[in-house]
Write an enzyme that holds these catalytic residues in place. Structure first.
Site, PDB file in Angstrom:
ATOM      1  CG  PHE A 156      -0.259   0.443   2.506  1.00 27.23           C
ATOM      2  CD1 PHE A 156      -0.064   1.801   2.783  1.00 27.23           C
ATOM      3  CD2 PHE A 156       0.204  -0.484   3.440  1.00 27.23           C
ATOM      4  CE1 PHE A 156       0.571   2.214   3.953  1.00 27.23           C
ATOM      5  CE2 PHE A 156       0.840  -0.087   4.599  1.00 27.23           C
ATOM      6  CZ  PHE A 156       1.023   1.270   4.847  1.00 27.23           C
ATOM      7  CE  LYS A 180      -3.070  -8.479  -3.892  1.00 27.45           C
ATOM      8  NZ  LYS A 180      -3.530  -7.463  -2.917  1.00 27.45           N
ATOM      9  CB  SER A 233       4.742  -7.468   5.768  1.00 27.53           C
ATOM     10  OG  SER A 233       3.898  -8.523   5.351  1.00 27.53           O
ATOM     11  CB  CYS A 288      10.723  -0.652   2.861  1.00 27.40           C
ATOM     12  SG  CYS A 288      11.322  -0.060   1.286  1.00 27.40           S
ATOM     13  CD  GLU A 382       8.357  -2.825   8.362  1.00 28.66           C
ATOM     14  OE1 GLU A 382       7.805  -3.929   8.195  1.00 28.66           O
ATOM     15  OE2 GLU A 382       8.792  -2.137   7.422  1.00 28.66           O
TER      16      GLU A 382
HETATM   17  P1  NAD Z   1       1.488  -6.575   3.277  1.00 32.81           P
HETATM   18  O1  NAD Z   1       2.519  -7.633   3.328  1.00 32.81           O
HETATM   19  O2  NAD Z   1       0.419  -6.573   4.285  1.00 32.81           O
HETATM   20  O3  NAD Z   1       0.756  -6.604   1.844  1.00 32.81           O
HETATM   21  C1  NAD Z   1       1.494  -6.567   0.646  1.00 32.81           C
HETATM   22  C2  NAD Z   1       0.725  -7.315  -0.427  1.00 32.81           C
HETATM   23  O4  NAD Z   1       0.643  -8.701  -0.059  1.00 32.81           O
HETATM   24  C3  NAD Z   1      -0.702  -6.830  -0.572  1.00 32.81           C
HETATM   25  O5  NAD Z   1      -1.001  -6.785  -1.949  1.00 32.81           O
HETATM   26  C4  NAD Z   1      -1.525  -7.871   0.177  1.00 32.81           C
HETATM   27  O6  NAD Z   1      -2.800  -8.080  -0.393  1.00 32.81           O
HETATM   28  C5  NAD Z   1      -0.691  -9.131   0.077  1.00 32.81           C
HETATM   29  N1  NAD Z   1      -0.696  -9.981   1.275  1.00 32.81           N
HETATM   30  C6  NAD Z   1      -0.978  -9.621   2.546  1.00 32.81           C
HETATM   31  N2  NAD Z   1      -0.785 -10.670   3.367  1.00 32.81           N
HETATM   32  C7  NAD Z   1      -0.369 -11.701   2.608  1.00 32.81           C
HETATM   33  C8  NAD Z   1      -0.007 -13.049   2.885  1.00 32.81           C
HETATM   34  N3  NAD Z   1      -0.023 -13.537   4.116  1.00 32.81           N
HETATM   35  N4  NAD Z   1       0.388 -13.826   1.857  1.00 32.81           N
HETATM   36  C9  NAD Z   1       0.427 -13.352   0.610  1.00 32.81           C
HETATM   37  N5  NAD Z   1       0.096 -12.088   0.293  1.00 32.81           N
HETATM   38  C10 NAD Z   1      -0.303 -11.270   1.273  1.00 32.81           C
HETATM   39  O7  NAD Z   1       2.270  -5.167   3.246  1.00 32.81           O
HETATM   40  P2  NAD Z   1       1.646  -3.701   3.259  1.00 32.81           P
HETATM   41  O8  NAD Z   1       1.095  -3.447   4.615  1.00 32.81           O
HETATM   42  O9  NAD Z   1       0.795  -3.479   2.092  1.00 32.81           O
HETATM   43  O10 NAD Z   1       2.977  -2.839   3.030  1.00 32.81           O
HETATM   44  C11 NAD Z   1       3.866  -2.516   4.073  1.00 32.81           C
HETATM   45  C12 NAD Z   1       5.015  -3.483   4.150  1.00 32.81           C
HETATM   46  O11 NAD Z   1       5.701  -3.538   2.910  1.00 32.81           O
HETATM   47  C13 NAD Z   1       6.067  -3.064   5.170  1.00 32.81           C
HETATM   48  O12 NAD Z   1       6.504  -4.204   5.854  1.00 32.81           O
HETATM   49  C14 NAD Z   1       7.178  -2.487   4.306  1.00 32.81           C
HETATM   50  O13 NAD Z   1       8.469  -2.530   4.887  1.00 32.81           O
HETATM   51  C15 NAD Z   1       7.100  -3.384   3.113  1.00 32.81           C
HETATM   52  N6  NAD Z   1       7.717  -2.770   1.952  1.00 32.81           N
HETATM   53  C16 NAD Z   1       8.940  -3.242   1.592  1.00 32.81           C
HETATM   54  C17 NAD Z   1       9.601  -2.680   0.525  1.00 32.81           C
HETATM   55  C18 NAD Z   1      10.962  -3.160   0.133  1.00 32.81           C
HETATM   56  O14 NAD Z   1      11.469  -2.709  -0.866  1.00 32.81           O
HETATM   57  N7  NAD Z   1      11.578  -4.062   0.863  1.00 32.81           N
HETATM   58  C19 NAD Z   1       9.003  -1.630  -0.190  1.00 32.81           C
HETATM   59  C20 NAD Z   1       7.732  -1.194   0.192  1.00 32.81           C
HETATM   60  C21 NAD Z   1       7.096  -1.775   1.280  1.00 32.81           C
END
Ligand code: NAD
Length: 491
Positions: A156, A180, A233, A288, A382
């Site tokens: 997001f 997605k 995440s 991140c 985090e």
């Molecule tokens: P999230 O993991 O909750 O969701 C990310 C995506 O995965 C969404 O599209 C969601 O629908 C899907 N998802 C959620 N739970 C899942 C599961 N158990 N199995 C498979 N798919 C699943 O993350 P968020 O809250 O949308 O974003 C924030 C997180 O993203 C933070 O942890 C941040 O550090 C990380 N992030 C990392 C980077 C990087 O480059 N390392 C960049 C941006 C964000």
């Protein structure tokens, strides 16, 4: 956020084969604006049948798109770059409303998306193969081929930039994609898909399938999808990496982060303080690359005072955006309260922040917490909010031990005016991206982006030249046309 039956609000659809297509689902979720808590739309939690439609559209687009010369594919992205520029204002407004960023932050996302697109437009210069006469009359050459249908799952926190980490590079390299969107911010990506269509992207080359974990798992398991990239995440990244590789796909899954800024006593005070505060509070700490912990080495009280002064200048709703949800706001505030109960000292307190006129919004003010111990949750996990935990240490090795004990490895930074000390930290910090006197050490194109350890599963980085390996298959061709040359391998 509760999954609900569909409401009367704008119902979003999938984008399949160049058309908006309603999902066949019974499950819907609300898209809430973090700025004021208002309902923006409802988004379908797509089914496996919806995914089949997207796979079929991608399959029919693949032969023509993948065989088109790269110089022609790139033309779409030259036009897309111009459309991003022309639509900067409306895209910025869309990001602000669904993600809660400030206008400057949202605009920066589009600017970065343009830079990513420019890099992809240079791809023909980067992917030309190699050729060499390896023995008399025998020539070896390499050619790159697209992987095929690829799946991308995005988070997001960057509704435009993170999708643009993969869309331009993967598509210019001849792949077709099923993406997605984040169910929390699906609107911006739909608009990007429309702009790509306007830029001349053929139908079916980019498909959007809305949904949550269920559809992500369906993507990871689908036999026609060859590669999966993920950003989100660490918990979800592990799930995606495990499922995709168990289904024999290549996978690059970027996870969460806990970024430490190591501050040495000789650091330039004003520059250090403003970098720390910008890093921890930019995008409301939902990056991140955000600074989450400041590791103070020796006597840095004069810098900590300036950090507090800088933090107090930040005003929620003005130069600080909202956090994504009420749940997120509650979670961040709990981390602060728990740290306080465990003996940490709250120097600047962002709890219970309310923005006048936007009382329904989800805000946490900038928060500075001192005397945090390395074993506290606030030091280890985090937070994803505008919070900096200060951990005090005696020397660089103690600071490095704390930084390197955390399982993540996205970014770390050192603040000092001493080149030797900077080098000492730079070499030893277990992170994929290191800043020296820079609080958000995001490598700009053409340098690639990616962390280490539990911030990245799979090999290579997601952007820059490194991404070429992930989005292509390398063919090695050995040719001989001279009938008189010997047949032996080393001839
Ligand atoms: P999230 O993991 O909750 O969701 C990310 C995506 O995965 C969404 O599209 C969601 O629908 C899907 N998802 C959620 N739970 C899942 C599961 N158990 N199995 C498979 N798919 C699943 O993350 P968020 O809250 O949308 O974003 C924030 C997180 O993203 C933070 O942890 C941040 O550090 C990380 N992030 C990392 C980077 C990087 O480059 N390392 C960049 C941006 C964000």
């Amino acid at each position: 956020m509760q999954t609900i039956l569909k409401t009367q609000q704008a119902e979003l659809s999938n984008f399949i084969g160049g058309k908006k297509m309603s999902s066949q689902t019974e499950r819907w979720q609300e898209v809430i604006s973090p700025i004021d808590g208002k309902l923006l739309a409802s988004v379908p939690m797509s089914t496996r049948a919806d995914l089949e439609l997207a796979v079929a559209a991608a399959k029919s687009a693949l032969p023509t798109w993948s065989k088109m010369p790269i110089k022609e594919r790139v033309q779409v992205f030259f036009r897309y770059k111009k459309l991003l520029e022309d639509n900067m204002q409306s895209l910025t407004a869309l990001i602000c409303s669904e993600n809660g960023k400030t206008e400057d932050e949202a605009r920066a996302e589009i600017e970065k998306s343009i830079e990513l697109t420019e890099f992809a437009c240079a791809m023909p210069q980067l992917v030309a193969g190699e050729v060499l006469e390896v023995s008399r009359g025998v020539e070896c050459r390499t050619e790159r081929y697209p992987v095929g249908i690829v799946g991308c799952i995005v988070p997001f926190n960057f509704p435009a930039m993170v999708p643009n980490w993969t869309i331009p590079n993967a598509l210019v390299l001849g792949n077709v994609m099923i993406m997605k969107p984040s169910e929390k911010v699906p609107l911006t990506l739909m608009r990007l898909a429309e702009l790509l269509q306007e830029a001349g992207l053929p139908d079916g080359v980019l498909n959007l399938v809305q949904g949550d974990r269920d559809i992500v798992e369906a993507i990871c398991q689908h036999p026609a999808i060859e590669a999966v990239s993920f950003v989100g995440s660490t918990k979800a990244a592990k799930n995606v990496y495990r499922q995709s590789t168990a289904h024999l796909k290549r996978c690059l899954a970027l996870g969460g982060a806990k970024n430490h800024l190591i501050v040495l006593p000789d650091a330039h005070p004003e520059m250090t303080a403003s970098n720390i505060v910008a890093s921890m509070s930019g995008c409301a700490g939902q990056r991140c690359m955000a600074a989450s912990a400041m590791i103070s080495v020796g006597q840095t009280d004069h810098i900590i005072e300036l950090v507090c002064a800088e933090a107090r200048k930040i005003v929620a709703g003005d130069n600080l955006g909202a956090v994504i949800s009420a749940e997120s706001q509650k979670r961040i505030e709990k981390y602060i309260t728990d740290a306080e109960k465990q003996g940490a000292s709250i120097l600047v307190d962002g709890r219970k922040t309310v923005v006048k006129g936007k009382e329904g919004g989800f805000y946490v003010g900038p928060t500075v917490i001192d005397y945090v111990k390395p074993d506290m949750a606030i030091a280890q996990e985090e937070i994803f909010g505008p919070v900096i935990a200060i951990i005090r240490t005696q020397d660089m090795d103690e600071a490095l031990a704390i930084e390197n004990a955390n399982p993540y490895g996205n970014a770390a930074a050192v603040f000092t005016q001493n080149g030797g000390w900077a080098r000492y930290i730079m070499e030893r910090a277990e992170s994929g991206m290191i800043g020296v006197n820079i609080g958000v050490p995001v490598p700009r194109e053409p340098f690639s982006f990616g962390g280490w350890n539990e911030s990245r599963f799979g090999t290579g980085d997601i952007t820059g030249k490194s991404s070429i390996e992930f989005w292509t298959k390398l063919k090695k061709i050995t040719t001989k046309w001279n009938p008189t040359s010997r047949t032996g391998w080393m001839s």
